[in-house]
Structures are given as C-alpha cells and as structure tokens.
Design a protein around this motif. Structure first.
Motif, PDB file in Angstrom:
ATOM      1  N   GLN A  98       0.592  -1.078   0.007  1.00 24.35           N
ATOM      2  CA  GLN A  98       0.230  -0.036   0.018  1.00 24.35           C
ATOM      3  C   GLN A  98       0.723   1.273  -0.081  1.00 24.35           C
ATOM      4  N   LEU A  99       1.908   1.191   0.675  1.00 26.73           N
ATOM      5  CA  LEU A  99       2.792   2.435   0.880  1.00 26.73           C
ATOM      6  C   LEU A  99       3.429   2.804  -0.271  1.00 26.73           C
ATOM      7  N   TYR A 100       3.920   1.489  -0.904  1.00 20.96           N
ATOM      8  CA  TYR A 100       4.874   1.698  -2.118  1.00 20.96           C
ATOM      9  C   TYR A 100       3.660   2.361  -3.351  1.00 20.96           C
ATOM     10  N   LEU A 101       2.524   1.934  -3.517  1.00 18.05           N
ATOM     11  CA  LEU A 101       1.835   2.246  -4.309  1.00 18.05           C
ATOM     12  C   LEU A 101       1.212   3.824  -4.204  1.00 18.05           C
ATOM     13  N   PHE A 155      11.901   4.428  -8.990  1.00 20.90           N
ATOM     14  CA  PHE A 155      11.261   3.790  -7.771  1.00 20.90           C
ATOM     15  C   PHE A 155      10.864   2.357  -8.224  1.00 20.90           C
ATOM     16  N   ARG A 156      10.651   1.916  -9.410  1.00 25.12           N
ATOM     17  CA  ARG A 156      10.468   0.416  -9.799  1.00 25.12           C
ATOM     18  C   ARG A 156      11.521  -0.324  -9.444  1.00 25.12           C
ATOM     19  N   ALA A 157      12.802   0.241  -9.905  1.00 28.76           N
ATOM     20  CA  ALA A 157      13.862  -0.484  -9.427  1.00 28.76           C
ATOM     21  C   ALA A 157      14.355  -0.627  -7.965  1.00 28.76           C
ATOM     22  N   TYR A 158      13.785   0.336  -7.029  1.00 26.91           N
ATOM     23  CA  TYR A 158      14.043   0.370  -5.607  1.00 26.91           C
ATOM     24  C   TYR A 158      12.870  -0.988  -5.392  1.00 26.91           C
ATOM     25  N   GLY A 159      11.817  -0.885  -5.820  1.00 32.57           N
ATOM     26  CA  GLY A 159      10.846  -1.975  -5.379  1.00 32.57           C
ATOM     27  C   GLY A 159      11.406  -3.253  -5.949  1.00 32.57           C
ATOM     28  N   GLU A 160      12.115  -3.550  -6.712  1.00 36.97           N
ATOM     29  CA  GLU A 160      12.698  -4.652  -7.067  1.00 36.97           C
ATOM     30  C   GLU A 160      13.865  -5.157  -6.084  1.00 36.97           C
ATOM     31  N   LEU A 161      14.673  -3.898  -5.591  1.00 44.52           N
ATOM     32  CA  LEU A 161      15.515  -4.296  -4.556  1.00 44.52           C
ATOM     33  C   LEU A 161      14.856  -4.679  -3.483  1.00 44.52           C
ATOM     34  N   LEU A 162      13.728  -4.119  -2.858  1.00 42.19           N
ATOM     35  CA  LEU A 162      12.973  -4.433  -1.596  1.00 42.19           C
ATOM     36  C   LEU A 162      12.611  -6.086  -1.774  1.00 42.19           C
ATOM     37  N   ASN A 163      12.286  -6.468  -3.039  1.00 47.75           N
ATOM     38  CA  ASN A 163      11.657  -7.882  -3.471  1.00 47.75           C
ATOM     39  C   ASN A 163      12.955  -8.739  -2.953  1.00 47.75           C
ATOM     40  N   ASP A 164      14.158  -8.247  -3.298  1.00 48.68           N
ATOM     41  CA  ASP A 164      15.169  -9.150  -3.507  1.00 48.68           C
ATOM     42  C   ASP A 164      16.051  -9.221  -1.889  1.00 48.68           C
ATOM     43  N   HIS A 165      16.119  -8.085  -1.300  1.00 49.55           N
ATOM     44  CA  HIS A 165      16.929  -7.859  -0.111  1.00 49.55           C
ATOM     45  C   HIS A 165      16.083  -7.499   1.025  1.00 49.55           C
ATOM     46  N   GLY A 166      14.713  -7.524   1.059  1.00 48.94           N
ATOM     47  CA  GLY A 166      13.815  -7.146   2.254  1.00 48.94           C
ATOM     48  C   GLY A 166      13.521  -5.620   2.671  1.00 48.94           C
ATOM     49  N   PHE A 167      12.844  -5.613   3.688  1.00 49.04           N
ATOM     50  CA  PHE A 167      12.425  -4.498   4.071  1.00 49.04           C
ATOM     51  C   PHE A 167      13.517  -3.603   5.118  1.00 49.04           C
ATOM     52  N   LEU A 196      16.154  -2.217   3.992  1.00 44.47           N
ATOM     53  CA  LEU A 196      17.006  -1.382   2.996  1.00 44.47           C
ATOM     54  C   LEU A 196      16.651   0.098   3.532  1.00 44.47           C
ATOM     55  N   PRO A 197      17.541   1.024   3.326  1.00 41.04           N
ATOM     56  CA  PRO A 197      17.285   2.500   3.515  1.00 41.04           C
ATOM     57  C   PRO A 197      16.027   3.100   2.873  1.00 41.04           C
ATOM     58  N   ALA A 198      15.132   3.640   3.498  1.00 39.93           N
ATOM     59  CA  ALA A 198      13.878   4.210   2.822  1.00 39.93           C
ATOM     60  C   ALA A 198      14.185   5.209   1.574  1.00 39.93           C
ATOM     61  N   LEU A 199      13.529   4.949   0.290  1.00 34.86           N
ATOM     62  CA  LEU A 199      13.682   5.954  -0.565  1.00 34.86           C
ATOM     63  C   LEU A 199      12.497   6.921  -0.613  1.00 34.86           C
ATOM     64  N   ILE A 200      12.831   8.104  -0.189  1.00 33.75           N
ATOM     65  CA  ILE A 200      11.728   9.049   0.295  1.00 33.75           C
ATOM     66  C   ILE A 200      11.539   9.885  -1.254  1.00 33.75           C
ATOM     67  N   PRO A 201      10.395   9.856  -1.731  1.00 27.97           N
ATOM     68  CA  PRO A 201      10.208  10.725  -2.995  1.00 27.97           C
ATOM     69  C   PRO A 201       9.384  12.080  -2.656  1.00 27.97           C
ATOM     70  N   GLN A 202       9.748  13.075  -3.491  1.00 30.32           N
ATOM     71  CA  GLN A 202       9.149  14.456  -3.331  1.00 30.32           C
ATOM     72  C   GLN A 202       8.987  14.783  -1.992  1.00 30.32           C
ATOM     73  N   VAL A 203      10.266  15.253  -1.335  1.00 25.68           N
ATOM     74  CA  VAL A 203      10.340  15.802  -0.002  1.00 25.68           C
ATOM     75  C   VAL A 203      10.297  17.265  -0.304  1.00 25.68           C
ATOM     76  N   TYR A 204       9.277  17.695   0.671  1.00 22.60           N
ATOM     77  CA  TYR A 204       9.174  19.277   0.572  1.00 22.60           C
ATOM     78  C   TYR A 204       9.937  19.547   1.873  1.00 22.60           C
ATOM     79  N   LEU A 205       9.994  19.017   2.796  1.00 24.30           N
ATOM     80  CA  LEU A 205      10.706  19.619   3.967  1.00 24.30           C
ATOM     81  C   LEU A 205      11.298  18.354   4.818  1.00 24.30           C
ATOM     82  N   HIS A 206      12.548  18.605   5.224  1.00 25.83           N
ATOM     83  CA  HIS A 206      13.497  17.496   5.782  1.00 25.83           C
ATOM     84  C   HIS A 206      14.348  18.459   6.857  1.00 25.83           C
TER      85      HIS A 206
END
Length: 308
Positions: A258-261, A284-296, A298-308
């Motif tokens: 759900q979060l990925y979508l 982001f699709r390549a990142y999803g493939e890495l999650l499938n291969d290596h598990g959860f 992995l460092p989070a990939l955060i898209p469209q960051v407006y404030l950090h």
C-alpha cells in the motif's frame, strides 16, 4: 567555506561549521587513495549537534576547496576542543538560563551603545537611554532579561541570532532545543509525496522547528518520528504507515505494498497518462525490485520531499 555552504543552500551546515574553533587537516597526497582526515574541534556541548549527513556536506566543501583530481578527498570528524587550564571556561558554567542570558548580552554587545536602546526595544525589552548603555552594554541587556524564564530567553535568543548571528548563541539554542524535545538531532519533520497540489508550509516556531501546513495538507504525507543513528529504513516507514494509515490487522507485506503504491502516485505528476514512465518512476520501480530481493531493512527511498 561557510559562505560557500550558504550559497549551496546548506545554511544549517554553515552554522555548524561556524562552531568549529579549530580544524586539524591532514595532508593531501596524490599517492594515498585514503581520504584526508579533517578533525573539527568544537566546545564539548556542541559535539552532538553534528550528524553524519552534516559532516558529509562539510567534507564535500573541503573537497571543492582542496581538490586533488577526484571527489571524496576528505573525511570530517568532530572532537571536543582540548581544554586549556589557563583559559577561562566561558561556556558550560552556570544554568542554561544564565548561559543564554550571557550569550544574548555578548551578541548585542556588538551593537553600538547609541543604537542599543532602540535595538533592545525592537526585541521587546524594557526601554532605556543611551547613557545607561554607554556605561555597560552587557549590563544593559542583562538587567532587562534578569527575570526571563528559560523559554523566554530561548524565544528572545532565536530572534536575536537571526539578526545578529553569533555561533555560540546559535549553538546553545540548538542544544537546548534537543534537550527540550528529548532527541539529540534536529530532525522534527518529514513532509513528502504529495499526490495533488504541493503543500504550503508555515514556520510557526523557528526554535523548535514547528511547522504547520497551511494549505493542501490532505495531499501529502508527514512522518514526524525520530531517527536512530542508522537512519530511516523502509521497514520503519512501513511500520509508521501501518500504525497511522492502514486498516487494523494489515500485514507488514500488505502495508508495504500500500505504501509503495501511495508513494508512486506522487511521481511524474507532470507527465500525461499516455506517456511512458519517466525517470522518477523508473528509479522507484528499481527500488521496489531491490525490496523484493533484499527485504524491508534497506534504507527508505523518500520521493518528493518538501521539508526535511
């Protein structure tokens, strides 16, 4: 170098660098591939303010200034200033309120005595005359903040330091903000992944980094939990999503899907539906493939960051 950091948009790193009282820099050598060590020595109270990401940003500036044909020349570390038994300890003695009161007075001491009453008045301090300021500018400021609480001094200090920057005052404010929030890092907000109009943000309290979303808050996500030393993993982000957005009983795997979508919806929003996937979605699709291969984990990939 601080000016270069500001020009590059890294004002926070520039202010951290200004806290350094000494810099111990190793020698550049074309024959040694190892990074050159850079040790920034700061007052012990400020050592914890430097996060790994800040050290990397500062190291990149050392690379620019002392370049030797390739990146990654320097590696920055932070250490306390070596104590000098013959020098008065002008920071770290007394209560937090006493230290802040003294640093505010030291900062405003740079203002000329003829202008000090007007400057203090603009900060909401009690009125006075030039003759009193001429007698002692420090005493002029201290007498008007003698009954201020710690929170009042922090609010005053945050206003003073923005107009009359002094590294030690800024550092003390950062240290106290960390104590008040119970964390050692300045991480307070992560606003990201709008799937509609971008959020409009208002800074309501610069000292505590309190952010309000004044418009379009319903389209973005807000992660407001602390970070551990290893950073933010995809598993931690999924746990946050499960507890704040998913239906009760949702499995970790389903919450991750759900979060990925949901994150993917925020990507390539300027492209037509008929267009092929843009670079954002491809990454982001390549990142999803890495999650499938290596598990959860992995460092989070955060898209469209407006404030950090």
């Amino acid at each position: 170098m601080s000016q270069m950091l500001v020009q590059a948009g890294n004002q926070h790193a520039a202010r951290l660098l200004s806290l350094a009282e000494q810099a111990e820099i190793g020698k550049l050598s074309p024959w040694e591939p190892a990074p050159v060590p850079v040790v920034l020595r700061v007052h012990p109270a400020f050592v914890g303010l430097f996060r790994p990401a800040d050290q990397q940003v500062i190291a990149a500036q050392f690379d620019r200034v002392r370049k030797w044909g390739h990146s990654g020349n320097h590696q920055v570390s932070i250490a306390p200033v070596l104590a000098d038994p013959f020098v008065r300890n002008d920071l770290g003695s007394g209560t937090d309120a006493m230290q802040l009161r003294d640093e505010i007075a030291e900062t405003l001491w740079e203002v000329s005595a003829t202008k000090l009453p007007d400057v203090c008045r603009a900060f909401g301090l009690e009125d006075g005359d030039v003759d009193e300021a001429m007698a002692s500018k420090r005493a002029y400021v201290r007498s008007r903040t003698s009954d201020y609480t710690l929170d009042q001094l922090c609010q005053l200090g945050s206003r003073v330091v923005e107009q009359h920057y002094r590294p030690r005052l800024w550092g003390l404010l950062q240290v106290h903000a960390g104590r008040r929030t119970g964390v050692d890092s300045p991480f307070k907000n992560l606003i990201f992944a709008a799937d509609g109009p971008k959020p409009e943000l208002v800074l309501t309290d610069a000292l505590s980094n309190t952010i309000e979303i004044s418009k379009n808050g319903e389209f973005c996500l807000v992660y407001d939990r602390g970070l551990d030393p290893s950073g933010l993993s995809w598993r931690q982000l999924v746990t946050w999503w499960t507890e704040t957005h998913a239906e009760p009983g949702t499995s970790e795997q389903e919450a991750g899907r759900q979060l990925y979508l949901r994150l993917r919806r925020s990507l390539d929003r300027d492209r037509k539906p008929s267009d092929p996937p843009g670079p954002e979605r491809q990454v982001f699709r390549a990142y999803g493939e890495l999650l499938n291969d290596h598990g959860f984990d992995l460092p989070a990939l955060i898209p469209q960051v407006y404030l950090h």
